[in-house]
Design a protein around this motif. Structure first.
Motif, PDB file in Angstrom:
ATOM      1  N   ASP A 172       0.803  -1.214   0.000  1.00  0.00           N
ATOM      2  CA  ASP A 172       0.000   0.000   0.000  1.00  0.00           C
ATOM      3  C   ASP A 172       0.842   1.272   0.000  1.00  0.00           C
ATOM      4  OD1 ASP A 172       0.974  -0.118   2.575  1.00  0.00           O
ATOM      5  OD2 ASP A 172      -0.981  -0.367   3.529  1.00  0.00           O
ATOM      6  N   ARG A 173       2.187   1.109   0.096  1.00  0.00           N
ATOM      7  CA  ARG A 173       3.111   2.243  -0.005  1.00  0.00           C
ATOM      8  C   ARG A 173       4.347   1.749  -0.734  1.00  0.00           C
ATOM      9  NH1 ARG A 173       2.234   7.363   0.744  1.00  0.00           N
ATOM     10  NH2 ARG A 173       4.031   7.791   2.084  1.00  0.00           N
ATOM     11  N   TYR A 174       4.686   2.382  -1.882  1.00  0.00           N
ATOM     12  CA  TYR A 174       5.807   1.883  -2.666  1.00  0.00           C
ATOM     13  C   TYR A 174       6.331   2.971  -3.583  1.00  0.00           C
ATOM     14  CZ  TYR A 174       1.946   1.231  -6.012  1.00  0.00           C
ATOM     15  OH  TYR A 174       0.853   1.417  -6.819  1.00  0.00           O
ATOM     16  N   GLY A 175       7.545   2.739  -4.090  1.00  0.00           N
ATOM     17  CA  GLY A 175       8.141   3.627  -5.077  1.00  0.00           C
ATOM     18  C   GLY A 175       8.049   3.012  -6.451  1.00  0.00           C
ATOM     19  N   ALA A 176       8.351   3.826  -7.463  1.00  0.00           N
ATOM     20  CA  ALA A 176       8.328   3.368  -8.856  1.00  0.00           C
ATOM     21  C   ALA A 176       9.556   3.895  -9.573  1.00  0.00           C
ATOM     22  CB  ALA A 176       7.058   3.840  -9.558  1.00  0.00           C
ATOM     23  N   GLN A 177      10.096   3.087 -10.487  1.00  0.00           N
ATOM     24  CA  GLN A 177      11.266   3.490 -11.260  1.00  0.00           C
ATOM     25  C   GLN A 177      11.149   2.936 -12.665  1.00  0.00           C
ATOM     26  OE1 GLN A 177      14.152   2.230 -12.929  1.00  0.00           O
ATOM     27  NE2 GLN A 177      14.968   4.311 -13.096  1.00  0.00           N
ATOM     28  N   GLY A 178      11.645   3.712 -13.655  1.00  0.00           N
ATOM     29  CA  GLY A 178      11.651   3.205 -15.017  1.00  0.00           C
ATOM     30  C   GLY A 178      12.294   4.162 -15.989  1.00  0.00           C
ATOM     31  N   GLY A 179      12.638   3.613 -17.154  1.00  0.00           N
ATOM     32  CA  GLY A 179      13.135   4.400 -18.262  1.00  0.00           C
ATOM     33  C   GLY A 179      12.351   4.038 -19.506  1.00  0.00           C
ATOM     34  N   TRP A 181       9.506   3.474 -21.919  1.00  0.00           N
ATOM     35  CA  TRP A 181       8.105   3.333 -21.532  1.00  0.00           C
ATOM     36  C   TRP A 181       7.948   3.247 -20.027  1.00  0.00           C
ATOM     37  CZ3 TRP A 181       4.637   4.917 -24.583  1.00  0.00           C
ATOM     38  CH2 TRP A 181       4.638   4.642 -25.953  1.00  0.00           C
ATOM     39  N   GLY A 182       8.939   2.679 -19.356  1.00  0.00           N
ATOM     40  CA  GLY A 182       8.856   2.560 -17.904  1.00  0.00           C
ATOM     41  C   GLY A 182       8.761   3.894 -17.200  1.00  0.00           C
ATOM     42  N   SER A 183       9.309   4.942 -17.812  1.00  0.00           N
ATOM     43  CA  SER A 183       9.181   6.280 -17.248  1.00  0.00           C
ATOM     44  C   SER A 183       7.726   6.742 -17.290  1.00  0.00           C
ATOM     45  CB  SER A 183      10.072   7.265 -18.008  1.00  0.00           C
ATOM     46  OG  SER A 183       9.804   8.595 -17.631  1.00  0.00           O
ATOM     47  N   GLY A 184       7.095   6.617 -18.453  1.00  0.00           N
ATOM     48  CA  GLY A 184       5.698   7.015 -18.567  1.00  0.00           C
ATOM     49  C   GLY A 184       4.792   6.195 -17.675  1.00  0.00           C
ATOM     50  N   VAL A 185       5.017   4.876 -17.625  1.00  0.00           N
ATOM     51  CA  VAL A 185       4.214   4.012 -16.762  1.00  0.00           C
ATOM     52  C   VAL A 185       4.383   4.417 -15.301  1.00  0.00           C
ATOM     53  CG1 VAL A 185       3.942   1.655 -15.895  1.00  0.00           C
ATOM     54  CG2 VAL A 185       4.214   2.050 -18.352  1.00  0.00           C
ATOM     55  N   SER A 186       5.622   4.659 -14.876  1.00  0.00           N
ATOM     56  CA  SER A 186       5.876   4.986 -13.474  1.00  0.00           C
ATOM     57  C   SER A 186       5.228   6.306 -13.076  1.00  0.00           C
ATOM     58  CB  SER A 186       7.388   5.047 -13.223  1.00  0.00           C
ATOM     59  OG  SER A 186       7.999   3.797 -13.460  1.00  0.00           O
ATOM     60  N   ARG A 187       5.314   7.303 -13.963  1.00  0.00           N
ATOM     61  CA  ARG A 187       4.715   8.598 -13.656  1.00  0.00           C
ATOM     62  C   ARG A 187       3.193   8.524 -13.625  1.00  0.00           C
ATOM     63  NH1 ARG A 187       6.320  12.013 -17.961  1.00  0.00           N
ATOM     64  NH2 ARG A 187       7.388  10.317 -19.027  1.00  0.00           N
ATOM     65  N   LEU A 188       2.600   7.757 -14.540  1.00  0.00           N
ATOM     66  CA  LEU A 188       1.153   7.600 -14.524  1.00  0.00           C
ATOM     67  C   LEU A 188       0.685   6.703 -13.382  1.00  0.00           C
ATOM     68  CD1 LEU A 188       0.475   7.361 -18.346  1.00  0.00           C
ATOM     69  CD2 LEU A 188      -0.237   9.186 -16.805  1.00  0.00           C
ATOM     70  N   LEU A 189       1.542   5.818 -12.920  1.00  0.00           N
ATOM     71  CA  LEU A 189       1.231   5.007 -11.750  1.00  0.00           C
ATOM     72  C   LEU A 189       1.012   5.896 -10.528  1.00  0.00           C
ATOM     73  CD1 LEU A 189       0.950   2.153 -10.572  1.00  0.00           C
ATOM     74  CD2 LEU A 189       3.444   2.069 -10.366  1.00  0.00           C
ATOM     75  N   ALA A 190       1.817   6.956 -10.433  1.00  0.00           N
ATOM     76  CA  ALA A 190       1.659   7.891  -9.319  1.00  0.00           C
ATOM     77  C   ALA A 190       0.350   8.660  -9.408  1.00  0.00           C
ATOM     78  CB  ALA A 190       2.834   8.871  -9.293  1.00  0.00           C
ATOM     79  N   VAL A 191      -0.158   8.846 -10.621  1.00  0.00           N
ATOM     80  CA  VAL A 191      -1.466   9.476 -10.805  1.00  0.00           C
ATOM     81  C   VAL A 191      -2.581   8.490 -10.470  1.00  0.00           C
ATOM     82  CG1 VAL A 191      -3.005  10.568 -12.484  1.00  0.00           C
ATOM     83  CG2 VAL A 191      -0.556  11.033 -12.558  1.00  0.00           C
ATOM     84  N   GLU A 192      -2.387   7.248 -10.897  1.00  0.00           N
ATOM     85  CA  GLU A 192      -3.398   6.214 -10.672  1.00  0.00           C
ATOM     86  C   GLU A 192      -3.513   5.846  -9.198  1.00  0.00           C
ATOM     87  OE1 GLU A 192      -6.332   3.468 -11.352  1.00  0.00           O
ATOM     88  OE2 GLU A 192      -5.499   4.902 -12.800  1.00  0.00           O
ATOM     89  N   ALA A 193      -2.402   5.839  -8.485  1.00  0.00           N
ATOM     90  CA  ALA A 193      -2.399   5.426  -7.077  1.00  0.00           C
ATOM     91  C   ALA A 193      -1.683   6.486  -6.236  1.00  0.00           C
ATOM     92  CB  ALA A 193      -1.725   4.069  -6.934  1.00  0.00           C
ATOM     93  N   PRO A 194      -2.250   7.684  -6.138  1.00  0.00           N
ATOM     94  CA  PRO A 194      -1.545   8.795  -5.477  1.00  0.00           C
ATOM     95  C   PRO A 194      -1.287   8.567  -3.999  1.00  0.00           C
ATOM     96  CG  PRO A 194      -3.844   9.369  -5.912  1.00  0.00           C
ATOM     97  CD  PRO A 194      -3.587   8.080  -6.625  1.00  0.00           C
ATOM     98  N   ASP A 195      -2.124   7.785  -3.346  1.00  0.00           N
ATOM     99  CA  ASP A 195      -1.923   7.547  -1.919  1.00  0.00           C
ATOM    100  C   ASP A 195      -0.918   6.432  -1.665  1.00  0.00           C
ATOM    101  OD1 ASP A 195      -3.809   9.500  -1.294  1.00  0.00           O
ATOM    102  OD2 ASP A 195      -5.466   8.063  -1.330  1.00  0.00           O
ATOM    103  N   ALA A 196      -0.533   5.719  -2.720  1.00  0.00           N
ATOM    104  CA  ALA A 196       0.370   4.580  -2.556  1.00  0.00           C
ATOM    105  C   ALA A 196       1.799   4.894  -2.989  1.00  0.00           C
ATOM    106  CB  ALA A 196      -0.144   3.382  -3.344  1.00  0.00           C
ATOM    107  N   VAL A 197       1.957   5.665  -4.056  1.00  0.00           N
ATOM    108  CA  VAL A 197       3.293   5.899  -4.618  1.00  0.00           C
ATOM    109  C   VAL A 197       3.995   7.007  -3.844  1.00  0.00           C
ATOM    110  CG1 VAL A 197       4.584   6.573  -6.674  1.00  0.00           C
ATOM    111  CG2 VAL A 197       2.568   5.099  -6.891  1.00  0.00           C
ATOM    112  N   ILE A 198       5.107   6.669  -3.197  1.00  0.00           N
ATOM    113  CA  ILE A 198       5.824   7.639  -2.367  1.00  0.00           C
ATOM    114  C   ILE A 198       6.784   8.489  -3.184  1.00  0.00           C
ATOM    115  CG2 ILE A 198       5.634   6.179  -0.322  1.00  0.00           C
ATOM    116  CD1 ILE A 198       8.607   5.413  -0.743  1.00  0.00           C
ATOM    117  N   GLY A 199       7.152   8.023  -4.371  1.00  0.00           N
ATOM    118  CA  GLY A 199       8.075   8.762  -5.221  1.00  0.00           C
ATOM    119  C   GLY A 199       8.313   8.006  -6.509  1.00  0.00           C
ATOM    120  N   VAL A 200       8.719   8.756  -7.534  1.00  0.00           N
ATOM    121  CA  VAL A 200       8.979   8.178  -8.855  1.00  0.00           C
ATOM    122  C   VAL A 200      10.372   8.593  -9.301  1.00  0.00           C
ATOM    123  CG1 VAL A 200       8.279   8.139 -11.275  1.00  0.00           C
ATOM    124  CG2 VAL A 200       6.528   8.266  -9.481  1.00  0.00           C
TER     125      VAL A 200
END
Length: 377
Positions: A172-179, A181-200
């Motif tokens: 329920d709390r995690y970070g995301a990393q990518g380059g 397509w992984g960059s776009g996915v990671s940044r949109l993941l923070a939009v999709e799960a704003p309460d879960a993603v602590i940083g990108v």
């Protein structure tokens, strides 16, 4: 009710598929080449024959398969697509969950060299407080996730699927990393799960051309490179963005065609000082070949609206960027900060390219650790 089961998985390619690959490579019909063409017209004939022969007679797929299967793997179905992923729990109980997302023409194998240092820093000379529990999925349409089965699998839908994956895993709390397509996915993941993603954290952050007013000379050169890239995108990108099904026939039927398609981009986007070993390149190509994902991986560009489709917001999550000197394009910090108000971390490296996790894994690991160090808890 949707099937939310998570099943263990191992890559296990039938020997008949390997034999078929070898036969196709043996029977390759080679094109002609102009004298002295070198790389002016694309990947040279001599280099392709060298790679194809190594793939046929020297490359040990079973050894690569065993290295992949040394890590815990699973599959689950999300939104009508199969999602394959590695799930490597850190020996440190308080480790921070982190999802790592690859791009094209890569696969999850991009991250194999960073699994140990990120998940078990204590065993790799690092601080155990920097440990991560790692989730490394294959984007639907890539490698062991297999081809997608319906329209609409754009980068935003991938992000939604990965948010669901992390929920299923209990994070329920995690970070995301990518380059890439992984960059776009990671940044949109923070939009999709704003309460879960602590940083990108990303190592690719595209932006469009901007006026030169007030920019230093070095930044002007970067902006011009971006302008040139967007005005004249590579041929693979034009084809994938407009006719992914058309190119899929050649790439799915000819292993030499699939090899050339990926080897050309890999060479172009890699730091010459850190060339990828041929076996690493061939492992990546083999995953696309054996799982038949040439067409479905190309569809991601088509569905996402072309080469700019990976661009997107990061919501309210802190954003960190690592710029590697030999990437396709390098963003300008002042422009990126205006476009991304949550950009809090910026690193510049004089080496490395588009495949940072493969080329300079130590640099990427260090930057990921530094970025998330202030976001834990």
């Amino acid at each position: 009710m949707p099937d939310t089961r998570i099943a263990p998985y191992r890559v296990d390619i039938a020997q008949s598929a390997i034999d078929d690959l070898h036969t196709r490579l043996t029977n390759t019909r080679w094109p002609d080449e102009l004298d002295g063409a070198a790389w002016d017209y694309g990947i040279p004939l001599g280099r392709m024959q060298e790679l194809a022969e190594h793939w046929r007679s020297g490359f040990d797929w079973r050894a690569q398969e065993a290295a992949i299967n040394a890590h815990p793997q699973f599959v689950t179905e999300i939104d009508g697509a199969t999602v394959h992923f590695l799930h490597v729990r850190s020996p440190e109980p308080d480790a921070t969950p982190l999802i790592l997302t690859h791009g094209w023409p890569g696969t999850f194998v991009e991250f194999l060299d960073v699994i140990g240092p990120l998940s078990d820093p204590r065993a790799h000379g690092g601080d155990p407080a920097d440990a991560f529990h790692l989730v490394i999925p294959s984007i639907p349409g890539f490698g062991p996730s297999g081809p997608t089965r319906e329209r609409g699998w754009d980068v935003a839908r991938v992000a939604r699927a990965f948010a669901e994956l992390m929920r299923r895993l209990g994070y329920d709390r995690y970070g995301a990393q990518g380059g890439d397509w992984g960059s776009g996915v990671s940044r949109l993941l923070a939009v999709e799960a704003p309460d879960a993603v602590i940083g990108v954290h990303v190592n690719y952050l595209p932006h469009g051309p901007v006026p030169h007013d007030g920019l230093p000379e070095g930044d002007i050169a970067r902006v011009e490179r971006i302008r040139e890239f967007l005005a004249n995108p590579p041929g693979y990108m034009r084809m994938s963005a407009t006719r992914p099904q058309t190119i899929a026939y050649s790439l799915t039927d000819s292993p030499t065609g699939q090899l050339a398609w990926i080897a050309d981009r890999t060479r172009e986007w890699t730091d010459p000082a850190h060339p990828l070993p041929d076996d690493t390149l061939l492992t990546n190509v083999s995953l696309h070949w054996f799982f038949g994902t040439a067409g479905s991986s190309a569809r991601l560009i088509f569905e996402s609206g072309g080469p700019r489709g990976g661009a997107g917001p990061t919501g309210t999550a802190p954003l960190g960027m690592a710029v590697f000197a030999h990437d396709i394009v390098r963003p300008v910090r002042s422009v990126s900060e205006k476009a991304n108000p949550t950009l809090t971390h910026w690193s510049e490296f004089e080496e490395g390219g588009h495949f940072a996790a493969l080329e300079v894994p130590g640099l990427l690991v260090g930057d990921v650790r530094a970025f998330f160090r202030g976001l834990r808890g």
